[in-house]
Design a protein around this motif. Structure first.
Motif, PDB file in Angstrom:
ATOM      1  N   MET A 550      -6.325   2.091 -57.684  1.00  0.00           N
ATOM      2  CA  MET A 550      -7.348   1.924 -58.820  1.00  0.00           C
ATOM      3  C   MET A 550      -8.110   3.126 -58.892  1.00  0.00           C
ATOM      4  O   MET A 550      -8.648   3.456 -60.048  1.00  0.00           O
ATOM      5  N   LEU A 551      -8.279   3.573 -57.931  1.00  0.00           N
ATOM      6  CA  LEU A 551      -9.391   4.901 -57.899  1.00  0.00           C
ATOM      7  C   LEU A 551      -8.578   6.019 -58.626  1.00  0.00           C
ATOM      8  O   LEU A 551      -9.295   6.754 -59.168  1.00  0.00           O
ATOM      9  N   MET A 680     -20.239   9.626 -61.293  1.00  0.00           N
ATOM     10  CA  MET A 680     -19.022   8.977 -62.039  1.00  0.00           C
ATOM     11  C   MET A 680     -19.411   7.658 -62.911  1.00  0.00           C
ATOM     12  O   MET A 680     -18.516   7.252 -63.507  1.00  0.00           O
ATOM     13  N   ASN A 681     -20.508   7.034 -62.433  1.00  0.00           N
ATOM     14  CA  ASN A 681     -20.750   5.948 -63.416  1.00  0.00           C
ATOM     15  C   ASN A 681     -20.880   6.096 -65.050  1.00  0.00           C
ATOM     16  O   ASN A 681     -20.828   5.252 -65.878  1.00  0.00           O
ATOM     17  N   ALA A 682     -20.900   7.403 -65.371  1.00  0.00           N
ATOM     18  CA  ALA A 682     -21.039   7.924 -66.586  1.00  0.00           C
ATOM     19  C   ALA A 682     -19.658   8.178 -67.262  1.00  0.00           C
ATOM     20  O   ALA A 682     -19.491   8.190 -68.356  1.00  0.00           O
ATOM     21  N   MET A 683     -18.576   8.175 -66.393  1.00  0.00           N
ATOM     22  CA  MET A 683     -17.302   8.753 -66.813  1.00  0.00           C
ATOM     23  C   MET A 683     -16.104   7.808 -66.704  1.00  0.00           C
ATOM     24  O   MET A 683     -15.126   7.822 -67.263  1.00  0.00           O
ATOM     25  N   VAL A 684     -16.161   6.850 -65.789  1.00  0.00           N
ATOM     26  CA  VAL A 684     -15.223   5.550 -65.638  1.00  0.00           C
ATOM     27  C   VAL A 684     -14.621   5.191 -66.967  1.00  0.00           C
ATOM     28  O   VAL A 684     -15.594   4.698 -67.715  1.00  0.00           O
ATOM     29  N   LYS A 703     -22.382   3.768 -55.157  1.00  0.00           N
ATOM     30  CA  LYS A 703     -23.145   3.962 -56.535  1.00  0.00           C
ATOM     31  C   LYS A 703     -22.170   3.447 -57.748  1.00  0.00           C
ATOM     32  O   LYS A 703     -22.695   2.177 -58.059  1.00  0.00           O
ATOM     33  N   THR A 704     -21.356   4.285 -58.048  1.00  0.00           N
ATOM     34  CA  THR A 704     -20.402   3.572 -59.074  1.00  0.00           C
ATOM     35  C   THR A 704     -19.702   2.230 -59.042  1.00  0.00           C
ATOM     36  O   THR A 704     -19.417   1.436 -59.774  1.00  0.00           O
ATOM     37  N   PHE A 705     -19.266   2.096 -57.446  1.00  0.00           N
ATOM     38  CA  PHE A 705     -18.047   1.087 -57.394  1.00  0.00           C
ATOM     39  C   PHE A 705     -18.802  -0.168 -56.514  1.00  0.00           C
ATOM     40  O   PHE A 705     -18.036  -0.753 -56.222  1.00  0.00           O
ATOM     41  N   ILE A 755     -15.223  -4.926 -51.540  1.00  0.00           N
ATOM     42  CA  ILE A 755     -16.106  -5.110 -52.530  1.00  0.00           C
ATOM     43  C   ILE A 755     -15.850  -4.254 -53.985  1.00  0.00           C
ATOM     44  O   ILE A 755     -15.747  -4.885 -54.810  1.00  0.00           O
ATOM     45  N   THR A 756     -15.310  -3.208 -53.566  1.00  0.00           N
ATOM     46  CA  THR A 756     -14.879  -2.250 -54.675  1.00  0.00           C
ATOM     47  C   THR A 756     -13.635  -2.845 -55.350  1.00  0.00           C
ATOM     48  O   THR A 756     -13.231  -2.736 -56.476  1.00  0.00           O
ATOM     49  N   TRP A 757     -12.536  -3.200 -54.394  1.00  0.00           N
ATOM     50  CA  TRP A 757     -11.311  -3.953 -54.993  1.00  0.00           C
ATOM     51  C   TRP A 757     -11.867  -5.156 -55.929  1.00  0.00           C
ATOM     52  O   TRP A 757     -11.338  -5.334 -56.873  1.00  0.00           O
ATOM     53  N   MET A 758     -12.739  -5.936 -55.338  1.00  0.00           N
ATOM     54  CA  MET A 758     -13.079  -6.890 -56.283  1.00  0.00           C
ATOM     55  C   MET A 758     -13.929  -6.626 -57.507  1.00  0.00           C
ATOM     56  O   MET A 758     -13.404  -7.130 -58.829  1.00  0.00           O
TER      57      MET A 758
END
Length: 951
Positions: A550-551, A680-684, A703-705, A755-758
């Protein structure tokens, strides 16, 4: 009637704050008719189309939870008696419910704004007091990332402070936990430190060492008397660090009482689940004389403007921002949530309760050992607390097999020995099950008889004589009612994301959805030992493999390591990968790291730790990297150029047009490109660093995830790399690649990775892309609403920002005397956490709203900032006194209202500057905290109860 059979996935709309009509209104304010048009205007043409995320649909919350539950079910929950620094423990239910599962605690940010952080600061002060009491050392920090990291910090700490300046050798006991030794070796090598591992009992000449690390009790269970050895090391001008088990210290002489200089270790067994290795709070304690050199965060006691006791973070806790490449550590993350669990474990049980747990654990171990001896087993350890080593010879493999057949994991030491550790959760049945493994046809020993004959196996000379935890906080809250109310009182003192938007730039305080958090407390993830056999952790294997993919999709990289358990560790692991790559090509001389002057302070500190020399490059007037200066320095150092560390979008909150050119310049001169993933929150979904020139990036999953900040930790900082760097990702003894471990557990803070997987599973590619677009929209909406009141310092060529904006308050300082601090403190009266202050530019506020905030909340924040500007105008015009005004006196407490009011403005203006505040007012528990007083009068443990009589 037509039935709507559309998608059942409502999560994207739950995660993203603005509704459709709000989105259109904000777009209209900015002059766009669609998110796509706005995105096209923000993202530079040179990097458009680099995203490989795709537009897949996400799953519903129910479906994603069901899928993850099935994966978790593949993990096998054996009774793990492996020990080696990780132990089963009971998390008290009131702590689980009222702290770990409570968003008032897990959504809070690092307590850099003390006035709205008094609750979590008090909990951390309790942690520091707990550590100081148990270790016998006067000062302790507010936690580190894990025991192995704390040991590495202790090593460099000893190097700085030892009087044996000529030495570059550090002695580490062979009795230290193996994972600690591995991390020590990783950290030492780039710094030119030689780690000498040996048996301290055979150490004749200690003059060659600047420091030493000892384990107490030893990893194999032995309890050694280190007093004479410590004296010998001190006589040779070496400093001594002791890795000590906190539970054992309730019964054993603490390191401070046998003159150790440093004590480090883990607080995991104080109520924090195994979690396949983390997150767990490490501790670091030392002598008062060394407090200014201690790594990590330190909670101190100060006073507010009324002279009332108030807590705050001490100055040196952000020393990497001040000292940059001269910093002694790049650590900027603690394990606050886990430290708070551990501190409340001690509060709940109290000194008598902790001793009961320790005595029971030791008693069961002694009974177990006596029964094993009776059965003919050879117990090697003679003096021990909870861990035994057995000489099992040729029967070792069969014993392991038999144990696993009974769903028991023992420690694999070597072909002729095995180990086992008991803990708080152990029972008589567990002891008898272990006897059964060794009994064969023999009858089992009689438990009651051995229990009645039990004699302590702790050395009499090392039994603790000093009292522990005498402060009232550890002797009051022992009923569930009292603890529940104490936790509520502390939470009520604080501002967290459950109360209001936290607009911190570069910190991405976004929603931590409840459905993402639920799996954290599942036993299948929480109760697995990190060194359990791989066959028992297949669920974790599937989850981590899927998360890595995913990442990779989100970033455009080819491989990911999930091991780094903080952003600082990710930075470090990324530069180590670059360093190893150059060395593999015979270019070990490449050691120059270019870093723009605007960089986060951890970047130069990390480069120094990785053995690189920092060369700073300039930024232009718009905050972008000065391309001419960068090119000149890259060419000047081309024969030694190792890397550049650059944040993208930039630390100034813009998408630099020249990012492709920057990457090309570095590559053309033989270097590698490290792109800091903080933004990264601005790029995904919009662009991918792995496709537009990056070789490695760390990602802040906190942060982002969506992993919560937890009051300042846990964090997770995995790295993504291009294929040529993949062979140099962090290794671990539990993985195929055994070198280069950067933290104790193979997957770092594994138990919060779900958490990030979800989050990614529920958002899907389409949802993640929309989240990035909405983050950019929200930031630009705030910038547009506020630009006529406060100058927006940096924008892109099109007048737009990325996902954050910087407001320039420096002109107001000149016209009114109002500082950025005054505005930050005044925001507290409006019920807001301040934005990021004076970073990356002094005298500014950096604001990041994230995609999770609704238009109503954005407008509420904007109205607060506009009202504050009106108050500043009143100061400028003379309507408000330049020294006695709501900004200079902010924040205002409830206690202040009932006293004599001497200000030239009204009580109502002080506490209800907007009518909307009447309905839901946050009352700060203290006035403005005096940081200078705190640094001059540093107190870092719970004061006497008399100090609290004015509270």
């Amino acid at each position: 009637m037509t039935i709507n059979l559309g998608t059942a996935n409502e999560f994207i709309a739950r995660h993203i704050g603005p509704r459709s009509a709000d989105e259109q209104a904000m777009l209209s304010t900015l002059g766009f008719d669609s998110l796509e048009a706005m995105s096209a205007a923000v993202i530079p043409d040179s990097i458009k189309g680099t995203s490989v995320l795709g537009s897949s649909d996400g799953q519903s919350e129910a479906d994603a939870l069901a899928a993850l539950k099935a994966i978790a079910g593949q993990n096998q929950l054996f009774k793990s008696l492996i020990g080696q620094g990780y132990y089963n423990t009971h998390t008290p239910a009131p702590i689980l419910r009222n702290l770990l599962e409570n968003p008032a605690w897990y959504t809070a940010y690092t307590p850099y704004q003390p006035e709205i952080s008094q609750g979590r600061l008090e909990a951390l002060l309790n942690f520091q007091t707990l550590i100081s009491d148990l270790t016998g050392l006067p000062i302790a920090n507010a936690s580190l990332l894990d025991e192995a990291t704390a040991a590495a910090e202790a090593m460099t700490f000893c190097k700085r402070l030892s009087k044996n300046k000529a030495s570059h050798s550090f002695f580490a006991s062979v009795h230290c936990h193996p994972q600690t030794l591995d991390v020590l070796r990783t950290r030492a090598e780039p710094l030119g430190i030689e780690v000498v591992v040996g048996d301290e009992r055979e150490l004749t000449d200690v003059s060659a060492f600047f420091g030493a690390l000892l384990q107490y009790p030893a990893s194999n269970g032995d309890v050694f008397d280190y007093r004479a050895l410590v004296q010998r090391l001190h006589a040779a001008n070496a400093l001594v660090a002791v890795a000590a088990d906190l539970l054992a210290l309730t019964l054993l002489t603490p390191p401070g009482e046998f003159e150790a200089d440093v004590a480090i270790g883990s607080a995991q067994r104080f109520g924090v689940p195994l979690g396949f290795g983390g997150p767990h709070a490490a501790y670091f304690a030392t002598r008062d004389a060394f407090k200014r050199d201690m790594p990590g965060r330190l909670v101190g006691v100060s006073i507010d403007r009324f002279g009332k006791t108030a807590l705050r973070l001490a100055m040196q806790t952000r020393e990497q921002h001040i000292r940059r490449e001269k910093a002694t550590s790049n650590i900027c993350t603690a394990q606050v949530l886990l430290a708070n669990i551990a501190s409340m474990f001690a509060v709940y049980h109290g000194p008598a309760g902790l001793k009961r747990i320790a005595e029971r654990t030791h008693g069961l171990t002694a009974i177990l050992a006596a029964g094993l001896t009776q059965l003919g087993a050879k117990v090697v350890t003679e003096a021990y607390f909870d861990t035994l080593t057995l000489a099992t010879g040729e029967a070792t493999a069969a014993l392991h097999d038999n144990a696993r057949a009974q769903r028991i994991n023992l420690r694999q030491i070597d072909a002729g020995q095995l180990g086992l550790s008991l803990d708080e959760t152990s029972t008589q049945a567990d002891v008898e099950a272990l006897w059964q493994l060794f009994a064969g046809d023999q009858p089992l020993p009689d438990f009651a008889t051995l229990a009645n004959a039990h004699v302590s196996r702790l050395p009499a000379a090392l039994l603790r004589q000093s009292a522990i935890l005498e402060h009232p906080v550890f002797n009051r809250y022992h009923s569930e009612t009292e603890l529940m109310r104490y936790l509520r009182r502390l939470a009520d003192k604080d501002l967290a994301l459950d109360r209001s938007m936290i607009p911190l730039g570069s910190c991405t305080m976004k929603l931590n959805a409840a459905s993402e958090m639920i799996p954290v407390t599942w036993a299948e993830f929480g109760n697995l030992h990190p060194f359990a056999p791989a066959a028992q952790s297949q669920g974790y294997l599937q989850m981590t493999t899927e998360l890595e993919a995913m990442l990779c999709a989100a970033t455009g990289y080819d491989a990911v390591s999930l091991q780094p358990n903080a952003g600082s560790q990710g930075e470090y692991a990324g530069l180590l990968a670059i360093r190893a790559y150059h060395r593999s090509r015979g270019e070990a001389h490449r050691n120059i790291c270019l870093i723009p002057s605007s960089a986060h302070g951890t970047n130069p500190a990390t480069a120094h730790m990785a053995g690189m020399r920092v060369v700073v490059t300039a930024c232009d007037a718009r905050g972008n990297v000065d391309i001419d200066d960068l090119r000149a320095k890259a060419i000047e150092h081309r024969d030694q150029l190792a890397a550049i560390m650059i944040t993208y979008p930039s630390t100034h909150g813009v998408f630099e047009e020249a990012i492709g050119e920057i990457c090309a310049i570095i590559h053309d001169n033989g270097g590698q490109v490290y792109i800091d993933g903080a933004n990264m929150n601005a790029m995904v979904g919009l662009c991918a660093p792995g496709k537009f020139g990056g070789d490695v990036s760390h990602l802040n999953l906190h942060k982002t995830f969506c992993i919560p900040h937890g009051g300042g930790g846990p964090g997770v900082g995995p790295i993504g790399v291009k294929s040529h760097l993949a062979p140099f990702l962090p290794g671990h003894a539990a993985l195929e690649n055994t070198t280069g471990a950067v933290c104790a557990a193979p997957f770092g803070s594994a138990s919060i990775l779900p958490i990030t997987w979800m989050y990614i599973r529920m958002m899907g590619g389409a949802g993640l892309t929309r989240a990035s677009q909405m983050a950019i929209l929200n930031a630009n909406y705030i910038a547009r609403r506020l630009e006529e009141h406060y100058p927006v310092l940096y924008t892109g060529g099109n007048g737009l920002v990325a996902h954050e904006c910087i407001l320039d308050l420096r002109p107001l300082k000149d016209t009114s005397g109002i500082s950025v601090d005054d505005v930050a403190k005044r925001l507290i009266d409006f019920g807001f956490h301040a934005p990021t202050m004076s970073f990356p530019v002094a005298g500014t506020l950096m604001i990041e709203p994230t995609e999770s905030e609704s238009k109503e909340e954005l407008d509420r924040f904007c109205e607060a900032m506009i009202k504050i500007r009106e108050e500043i105008r009143a100061v400028e015009s003379g309507s408000l006194d330049k020294d006695d005004n709501p900004l200079k006196n902010a924040p205002h407490t409830a206690a202040e209202l009932v006293g004599e009011w001497t200000h030239g403005y009204s009580r109502e203006q002080a506490v209800y500057p907007l009518a909307s505040l009447v309905e839901a007012k946050y009352w700060p528990p203290v006035g403005r905290v005096d940081n200078v007083f705190g640094d001059r009068n540093l107190v870092c443990a719970c004061p006497s109860i008399e100090s609290y009589q004015d509270v």
